[in-house]
Every structure is written in C-alpha cells, then in structure tokens.
Design a protein around this motif. Structure first.
Motif, PDB file in Angstrom:
ATOM      1  N   PHE A   2       0.888  -1.336   0.068  1.00 15.79           N
ATOM      2  CA  PHE A   2       0.047   0.046   0.032  1.00 15.79           C
ATOM      3  C   PHE A   2       0.747   1.274  -0.075  1.00 15.79           C
ATOM      4  O   PHE A   2       1.945   1.285   0.619  1.00 15.79           O
ATOM      5  N   LYS A   3       0.406   2.345  -0.820  1.00 18.93           N
ATOM      6  CA  LYS A   3       1.022   3.506  -0.733  1.00 18.93           C
ATOM      7  C   LYS A   3       0.437   4.639   0.248  1.00 18.93           C
ATOM      8  O   LYS A   3       1.126   5.584   0.937  1.00 18.93           O
ATOM      9  N   SER A   4      -0.847   4.438   0.715  1.00 18.57           N
ATOM     10  CA  SER A   4      -1.252   5.133   1.710  1.00 18.57           C
ATOM     11  C   SER A   4      -0.543   5.163   3.108  1.00 18.57           C
ATOM     12  O   SER A   4      -0.554   3.779   3.586  1.00 18.57           O
ATOM     13  N   PRO A   5      -0.179   6.151   3.593  1.00 12.88           N
ATOM     14  CA  PRO A   5       0.528   6.195   5.042  1.00 12.88           C
ATOM     15  C   PRO A   5      -0.420   5.251   6.142  1.00 12.88           C
ATOM     16  O   PRO A   5      -0.069   4.729   6.982  1.00 12.88           O
ATOM     17  N   ARG A   6      -2.020   5.603   6.074  1.00  9.66           N
ATOM     18  CA  ARG A   6      -2.735   4.977   7.025  1.00  9.66           C
ATOM     19  C   ARG A   6      -2.942   3.439   6.713  1.00  9.66           C
ATOM     20  O   ARG A   6      -2.883   2.750   7.672  1.00  9.66           O
ATOM     21  N   LEU A   7      -2.621   3.184   5.715  1.00  5.41           N
ATOM     22  CA  LEU A   7      -2.994   1.533   5.079  1.00  5.41           C
ATOM     23  C   LEU A   7      -1.657   0.919   5.771  1.00  5.41           C
ATOM     24  O   LEU A   7      -1.544  -0.134   6.243  1.00  5.41           O
ATOM     25  N   GLN A   8      -0.517   1.778   5.477  1.00  2.00           N
ATOM     26  CA  GLN A   8       0.849   1.130   5.656  1.00  2.00           C
ATOM     27  C   GLN A   8       0.793   0.735   7.332  1.00  2.00           C
ATOM     28  O   GLN A   8       1.270  -0.126   7.941  1.00  2.00           O
ATOM     29  N   ARG A   9       0.146   1.731   7.986  1.00  2.00           N
ATOM     30  CA  ARG A   9       0.126   1.610   9.600  1.00  2.00           C
ATOM     31  C   ARG A   9      -0.719   0.618   9.978  1.00  2.00           C
ATOM     32  O   ARG A   9      -0.439  -0.486  10.809  1.00  2.00           O
ATOM     33  N   TRP A  10      -1.687   0.305   9.050  1.00  2.00           N
ATOM     34  CA  TRP A  10      -2.580  -0.915   9.459  1.00  2.00           C
ATOM     35  C   TRP A  10      -1.926  -2.292   9.209  1.00  2.00           C
ATOM     36  O   TRP A  10      -2.022  -3.178   9.913  1.00  2.00           O
TER      37      TRP A  10
END
Length: 217
Positions: A170-178
C-alpha cells in the motif's frame, strides 16, 4: 495480566483432553488439513464468505419487516459482535493452548504468511447459518438474518483484508500503519490479534507497545 506458563502435568492433561475431544473426527482431520492449504480452498472460501453475507442480508431485506433506525442499530451491533469474534477466534482458538488442528493450521500461516492456509471453505458459512439460527431465538427473523449477515460481511472483509495485508504494498500511510499493526503480530504472536480493527487489543491490553529506548547521553 501475564499468563502463567503451564506445568508439564497441566500441559499433558490439556493435550490429552484435546485428543479425546477430537478423536471421533480423526478420520476427517487429514483430508480437511490438506484441503485447508490449497489455493482452491482459499479462493472458494473468499467467494463463499461474501456470498453467505449477501444471501443473509438480502433475505433480511426481502422479509420486509426492517425499520431503518433499528436496522442501522443492528448493523452497528453486528460489526461490534464481529470485531470480538475475530479477536477471540484469533487469540483463543488459533493461538490457544490445546486447540489441535486450528493451532497447527495457523502455525503454518506464521511460518509461511504467503501460503494458502485457511479454514475449509464450507465451515464459516455453516457457522454463520448456525449463528443466524441462534439469533432467531431472541430476535425477529429479519433482524436475526441482518445481524448474522453483517457478522458474515465482517468475516468476508477480514478474509480479503488478511490476504491483501500479505500480498499488496500500500502507498497510503494510513494503510501502511494498518499493515504494520498486523506485521507486529507475526513478530510478537501474543500481541495484536485484531486484523480489521485494533479495538479489542486496546480494550484487553494486547496491543503491542514497543519498549522505550534508553535516552542517549
């Protein structure tokens, strides 16, 4: 709360009880274990889970008795119920002390996160059907079907999410944290049992907290 390690006698007694409980099903265990590691089973499972959720929710709507304020409350309750089922199954079934094939199968996933390990595709739909039946004992049929359907939809979302966590970047920081939250579970198997949500890890104190590094002088 820190769980005390089992004594050798407790471990032997627990393992013996587990073997006794599973003895009538031993003839089925091997073929089911083989099935649960195949790509076909994984794909059938993801499809069956989504179909089960759709059938239950559509059946609830087709009954014609739903009222939207109560229906929305039922949806919220279903998501909350699913979040606990996800946490409880992961913590106490897949990481339980004497849960036989469930623990072994999940152990394969920890050894090979990119493998195809999953429950036999027909088990979750059967469980959701039984859950709908239980709900009907205390709720009108349409709300029982909706509640079970939302739980089934949560499970379908869990299955898809778990696959994506391990195969997609994932490129999204939020999804990366998930994704990172679940990755910590693979490094610390007694932490971060939630997959779609960290809610119950926070409530029950199993969310991974990195140790503070000593300040450098």
């Amino acid at each position: 709360m820190v769980r005390r390690p089992e004594s050798p006698a407790q471990h032997k007694r627990g393992a013996g009880l587990a073997r006794w409980a599973l003895a009538p099903f031993q003839g089925l265990m091997r073929p089911l274990a083989q099935l649960s590691t195949t790509r076909l089973n994984l794909r059938l499972g993801l499809s069956a889970d989504s179909l089960t959720a759709a059938v239950l929710i559509l059946a609830a709507i087709a009954d014609g008795g739903l009222r939207w304020p109560w229906a929305l409350l039922t949806v919220a309750l279903g998501l909350w119920v699913f979040s606990f089922i996800e946490y409880a199954a992961h913590r106490w079934l897949f990481h339980g002390r004497h849960t036989g094939p469930f623990k072994r199968g999940h152990g394969h996933h920890h050894l090979d996160p990119l493998g195809y390990d999953a429950l036999p595709f027909f088990l979750p739909p059967l469980f959701m059907g039984a859950l709908a039946g239980l709900f009907m004992l205390v709720l009108p049929a349409d709300y029982a079907l909706l509640l079970a359907g939302v739980v089934a939809a949560g499970y379908a979302a869990y299955g898809i999410s778990h696959v994506l966590i391990h195969v997609h970047r994932f490129k999204s920081p939020r999804l990366q944290r998930w994704v990172a939250f679940h990755d910590e579970h693979h490094r610390h198997a007694d932490k971060n049992f939630g997959v779609t949500s960290s809610l119950w890890d926070v409530i029950l104190g199993t969310r991974y907290q990195p140790k503070a590094r000593p300040a450098s002088h």
